[in-house]
Design an enzyme around this catalytic site. Sequence first.
Site, short mmCIF file in Angstrom:
data_model
loop_
_atom_site.label_atom_id
_atom_site.label_comp_id
_atom_site.label_asym_id
_atom_site.label_seq_id
_atom_site.Cartn_x
_atom_site.Cartn_y
_atom_site.Cartn_z
N ASN A 170 -25.05 -77.88 13.14
CA ASN A 170 -23.93 -78.67 12.67
C ASN A 170 -23.62 -78.32 11.21
O ASN A 170 -22.68 -77.57 10.93
CB ASN A 170 -24.25 -80.16 12.85
CG ASN A 170 -23.05 -81.05 12.66
OD1 ASN A 170 -22.13 -80.68 11.96
ND2 ASN A 170 -23.06 -82.23 13.26
N ASP A 171 -24.43 -78.81 10.28
CA ASP A 171 -24.14 -78.58 8.85
C ASP A 171 -24.03 -77.10 8.50
O ASP A 171 -23.20 -76.72 7.67
CB ASP A 171 -25.26 -79.17 7.98
CG ASP A 171 -25.28 -80.68 8.03
OD1 ASP A 171 -24.26 -81.26 8.46
OD2 ASP A 171 -26.31 -81.27 7.65
N VAL A 172 -24.87 -76.27 9.13
CA VAL A 172 -24.93 -74.86 8.71
C VAL A 172 -23.70 -74.07 9.14
O VAL A 172 -23.57 -72.90 8.79
CB VAL A 172 -26.23 -74.18 9.21
CG1 VAL A 172 -27.45 -74.88 8.67
CG2 VAL A 172 -26.28 -74.09 10.73
#
Length: 459
Positions: free
Chosen positions: A385-387
Amino acid sequence: MSEFISMRSLIEASYFVAAILFIFGLKKMSSPVTARGGILWAGAGMVVATVVTFLYPGMGNYVLMMVAIFLAGIAAWWSGKKVAMTDMPQMIALYNGMGGGAAAAIAAVELLGGEDHGLVFGILAVLGGLIGAVSFSGSLVAFAKLQGIMRRNIRFAGLQIINLLLLAAAVAVAGYIVVAHGDVNIVVWFFLIALILGVTMTVPIGGADMPVVISLYNALTGLAVAFEGFVLQNAAMIIAGTVVGAAGSLLTQLMAKAMNRSLANVLFSGFGEEGGEGGEVSGVMKPIEAADVAVMMAFANKVLIVPGYGMAVAQAQHKVWELTQLLIDRGVDVKFAIHPVAGRMPGHMNVLLAEAGVPYDIIYDEDEINPEFPTADVALIIGANDVVNPVARSDPSSPIYGMPILNADYAKNVIVIKRGQGAGFSGIENALFFLDHTRMLYGDGQAMASELINEVKSL
Ligand code: NAP
């Protein structure tokens, strides 16, 4: 002949061999290809350093030492075999705490022994004791948080001032012990204050930031061991402690950098707890069926797979590799794109993929793979998600702005496998999920990878 090689020289030579084995092992751990071997080499170094300690002139309590080694060995073997890959960070926290505790215990014995070590060794002993005790209690709190035993982060106004006062008190008592050789009570107070400081420093930090904190405590433990090594004049401890201290500091720095955070921000802010901020994301998430994704990938030229924390939770790595093999057999160029902080510990994805048998030559780091996204037909995001959140490039108000990301949004088609609307570690919305060329394949990572395997097979 017995004078020719004295016992002391034999011990020193063995410590030298142990130190070389530690460094050689660490070097091998720097690549997933040689990491397993590296652990064995470093372990052999530890065996040499432990066995040779029995030969120390004047050493006693052999039975006690054997019992301690036996019990600890069994506990370590059992926990090492049993631990799930996703629980690795808390296990490292626990073992690291033991190292800090051991350094503090050595300091306690030396300080309580009543022997005059001189000013320099006295300072090193209390410094090692202070750092070791802080690392011990702090690591135990980190363990409790990651294990879910301690669920709340305790933070209140003035906590940092309390921490500063505790540190000042510990330093003052340490100074008194060095100069005036304090009695048992003073030494006990010294360790008590240090232990409390470790707890109060760690309780406000969010569980998700713990891997960075553990890495920091790891570096501190190394430092404490090195200081106590000077006090005991033990070369193996000095070298091993320095190596751990340096490696831990570098790792802490690298993790903080890859998360675009400063260490102070990790230690003193509540990142990832309050749901994060950042700009509004417009659009809708568009679902897709596994059968359509299978067709898209099976007839693609290039597929880049981006694994993340969700793949670890779902333990989907074996299925993902099975799917990859099917695609490769069909002539698709498949590569894995690994972000340095994907998952919850450094090298998390590499370890999982290695465990599943994915060859290293199709696993690429962020710098190497990013230029390839524009030429990829499909970027398959599984539990990441964040990456892959493009707001890190575009939205200065986002908490992850400036964090280097995998440019999955540049691929021609993006498929995201995740269970629902769950946020990532940073707690913010992901703009990638709302793009026109992104489709969401909702479900558990392992179940969805299995479905894709069946669908590709049926084509
Ligand atoms: P992430 O941002 O934490 O997102 C993981 C996603 O996986 C979630 O959105 C979740 O969505 C999904 N998920 C969870 N369980 C799943 C399952 N069973 N099947 C499928 N999907 C599942 O992960 P990431 O992209 O790997 O990023 C890592 C984050 O951790 C970064 O922000 C990094 O800074 C931080 N961090 C990393 C380290 C490290 O050393 N690697 C250390 C500390 C912090 P659903 O709930 O909707 O399924």
